[in-house]
Design a protein around this motif. Structure first.
Motif, PDB file in Angstrom:
ATOM      1  N   LEU A 167       0.864  -1.174   0.000  1.00 55.12           N
ATOM      2  CA  LEU A 167       0.000   0.000   0.000  1.00 55.12           C
ATOM      3  C   LEU A 167       0.901   1.225   0.000  1.00 55.12           C
ATOM      4  O   LEU A 167       1.799   1.331   0.845  1.00 55.12           O
ATOM      5  CB  LEU A 167      -0.901   0.011   1.229  1.00 55.12           C
ATOM      6  CG  LEU A 167      -1.897  -1.132   1.360  1.00 55.12           C
ATOM      7  CD1 LEU A 167      -2.529  -1.143   2.748  1.00 55.12           C
ATOM      8  CD2 LEU A 167      -2.982  -1.038   0.303  1.00 55.12           C
ATOM      9  N   VAL A 168       0.653   2.132  -0.923  1.00 55.90           N
ATOM     10  CA  VAL A 168       1.491   3.321  -1.029  1.00 55.90           C
ATOM     11  C   VAL A 168       0.608   4.552  -0.975  1.00 55.90           C
ATOM     12  O   VAL A 168      -0.237   4.756  -1.858  1.00 55.90           O
ATOM     13  CB  VAL A 168       2.320   3.316  -2.323  1.00 55.90           C
ATOM     14  CG1 VAL A 168       3.151   4.585  -2.412  1.00 55.90           C
ATOM     15  CG2 VAL A 168       3.203   2.078  -2.379  1.00 55.90           C
TER      16      VAL A 168
ATOM     17  N   SER B  84      -4.120   9.618  -1.612  1.00 53.97           N
ATOM     18  CA  SER B  84      -4.303   8.422  -2.423  1.00 53.97           C
ATOM     19  C   SER B  84      -3.643   7.239  -1.737  1.00 53.97           C
ATOM     20  O   SER B  84      -2.603   7.396  -1.090  1.00 53.97           O
ATOM     21  CB  SER B  84      -3.693   8.610  -3.807  1.00 53.97           C
ATOM     22  OG  SER B  84      -4.299   9.674  -4.495  1.00 53.97           O
ATOM     23  N   CYS B  85      -4.240   6.079  -1.905  1.00 54.33           N
ATOM     24  CA  CYS B  85      -3.676   4.832  -1.389  1.00 54.33           C
ATOM     25  C   CYS B  85      -3.728   3.821  -2.530  1.00 54.33           C
ATOM     26  O   CYS B  85      -4.799   3.305  -2.860  1.00 54.33           O
ATOM     27  CB  CYS B  85      -4.478   4.341  -0.192  1.00 54.33           C
ATOM     28  SG  CYS B  85      -3.993   2.705   0.412  1.00 54.33           S
ATOM     29  N   ALA B  86      -2.578   3.572  -3.129  1.00 55.98           N
ATOM     30  CA  ALA B  86      -2.490   2.644  -4.255  1.00 55.98           C
ATOM     31  C   ALA B  86      -2.132   1.261  -3.739  1.00 55.98           C
ATOM     32  O   ALA B  86      -1.140   1.091  -3.029  1.00 55.98           O
ATOM     33  CB  ALA B  86      -1.450   3.135  -5.249  1.00 55.98           C
ATOM     34  N   ALA B  87      -2.950   0.286  -4.107  1.00 53.48           N
ATOM     35  CA  ALA B  87      -2.744  -1.085  -3.647  1.00 53.48           C
ATOM     36  C   ALA B  87      -2.134  -1.937  -4.751  1.00 53.48           C
ATOM     37  O   ALA B  87      -2.459  -1.765  -5.930  1.00 53.48           O
ATOM     38  CB  ALA B  87      -4.072  -1.696  -3.207  1.00 53.48           C
TER      39      ALA B  87
ATOM     40  N   CYS C  72      -2.910   4.316   5.243  1.00 53.26           N
ATOM     41  CA  CYS C  72      -3.985   3.449   4.787  1.00 53.26           C
ATOM     42  C   CYS C  72      -3.620   2.010   5.143  1.00 53.26           C
ATOM     43  O   CYS C  72      -2.440   1.670   5.302  1.00 53.26           O
ATOM     44  CB  CYS C  72      -4.262   3.600   3.301  1.00 53.26           C
ATOM     45  SG  CYS C  72      -2.927   3.122   2.188  1.00 53.26           S
ATOM     46  N   ALA C  73      -4.652   1.211   5.304  1.00 49.53           N
ATOM     47  CA  ALA C  73      -4.459  -0.167   5.726  1.00 49.53           C
ATOM     48  C   ALA C  73      -5.517  -1.044   5.088  1.00 49.53           C
ATOM     49  O   ALA C  73      -6.639  -0.582   4.827  1.00 49.53           O
ATOM     50  CB  ALA C  73      -4.526  -0.269   7.249  1.00 49.53           C
TER      51      ALA C  73
ATOM     52  N   GLY D 177       0.382   1.016   4.834  1.00 49.11           N
ATOM     53  CA  GLY D 177       1.285   1.831   4.044  1.00 49.11           C
ATOM     54  C   GLY D 177       2.299   2.519   4.945  1.00 49.11           C
ATOM     55  O   GLY D 177       2.265   2.384   6.170  1.00 49.11           O
ATOM     56  N   GLN D 178       3.161   3.298   4.312  1.00 52.98           N
ATOM     57  CA  GLN D 178       4.252   3.945   5.047  1.00 52.98           C
ATOM     58  C   GLN D 178       3.827   5.274   5.651  1.00 52.98           C
ATOM     59  O   GLN D 178       4.538   5.830   6.494  1.00 52.98           O
ATOM     60  CB  GLN D 178       5.458   4.162   4.120  1.00 52.98           C
ATOM     61  CG  GLN D 178       5.378   5.390   3.223  1.00 52.98           C
ATOM     62  CD  GLN D 178       4.357   5.279   2.103  1.00 52.98           C
ATOM     63  OE1 GLN D 178       3.790   4.217   1.846  1.00 52.98           O
ATOM     64  NE2 GLN D 178       4.117   6.391   1.411  1.00 52.98           N
ATOM     65  N   GLY D 179       2.685   5.803   5.241  1.00 51.62           N
ATOM     66  CA  GLY D 179       2.172   7.052   5.784  1.00 51.62           C
ATOM     67  C   GLY D 179       2.515   8.259   4.938  1.00 51.62           C
ATOM     68  O   GLY D 179       3.509   8.263   4.214  1.00 51.62           O
TER      69      GLY D 179
END
Length: 122
Positions: free
Chosen positions: A4-5, A21-24, A96-97, A113-115
């Motif tokens: 997750l980014v 944005s949270c790209a999976a 995001c998780a 994600g890394q935040g």
């Protein structure tokens, strides 16, 4: 490998807007619900919003209800958090998780994600 980014954080004035944005990758959004959390220094992590793997019934914490909107783009495998009416107290790192929705326990989220840092200041 599940990843997750997050992106989209930054500095904004009070009352302004940002879209995170949270790209999976390595899974599709119909497999896991996606949630947004935030954690300010010295405070407990707060579940902000989530969207189910079917895309319905979004959840919002009372602190952001009416200001934040969660959405997703299946084709891009990305979840968004539109934040309007930002306040200084919204300043923190947003994560995001992947897990469940609504948000009940952080233990239900196995991938994070890394935040991305959001700073609301004049």
């Amino acid at each position: 490998q599940v990843q997750l980014v997050e992106s989209g954080g930054g500095l904004v004035q009070p009352g302004g807007s940002l879209e995170l944005s949270c790209a999976a990758s390595a899974f599709t959004l119909d497999y896991y619900a996606i949630a947004w959390f935030r954690q300010a220094p010295g405070k407990e992590r707060e579940g902000v919003s989530c969207i189910s793997r079917r895309g319905g019934m979004p959840y919002y914490a009372d602190s952001v209800k009416g200001r934040f909107t969660i959405s997703r783009d299946i084709a891009k495998n990305t979840v968004y958090l539109r934040m309007n009416g930002l306040k200084p107290e919204d300043t923190t790192v947003y994560y995001c998780a992947a897990g469940i929705c609504p948000i009940t326990t952080e233990l239900a989220y196995g991938y994070w994600g890394q935040g991305t840092q959001v700073t609301v200041s004049s």
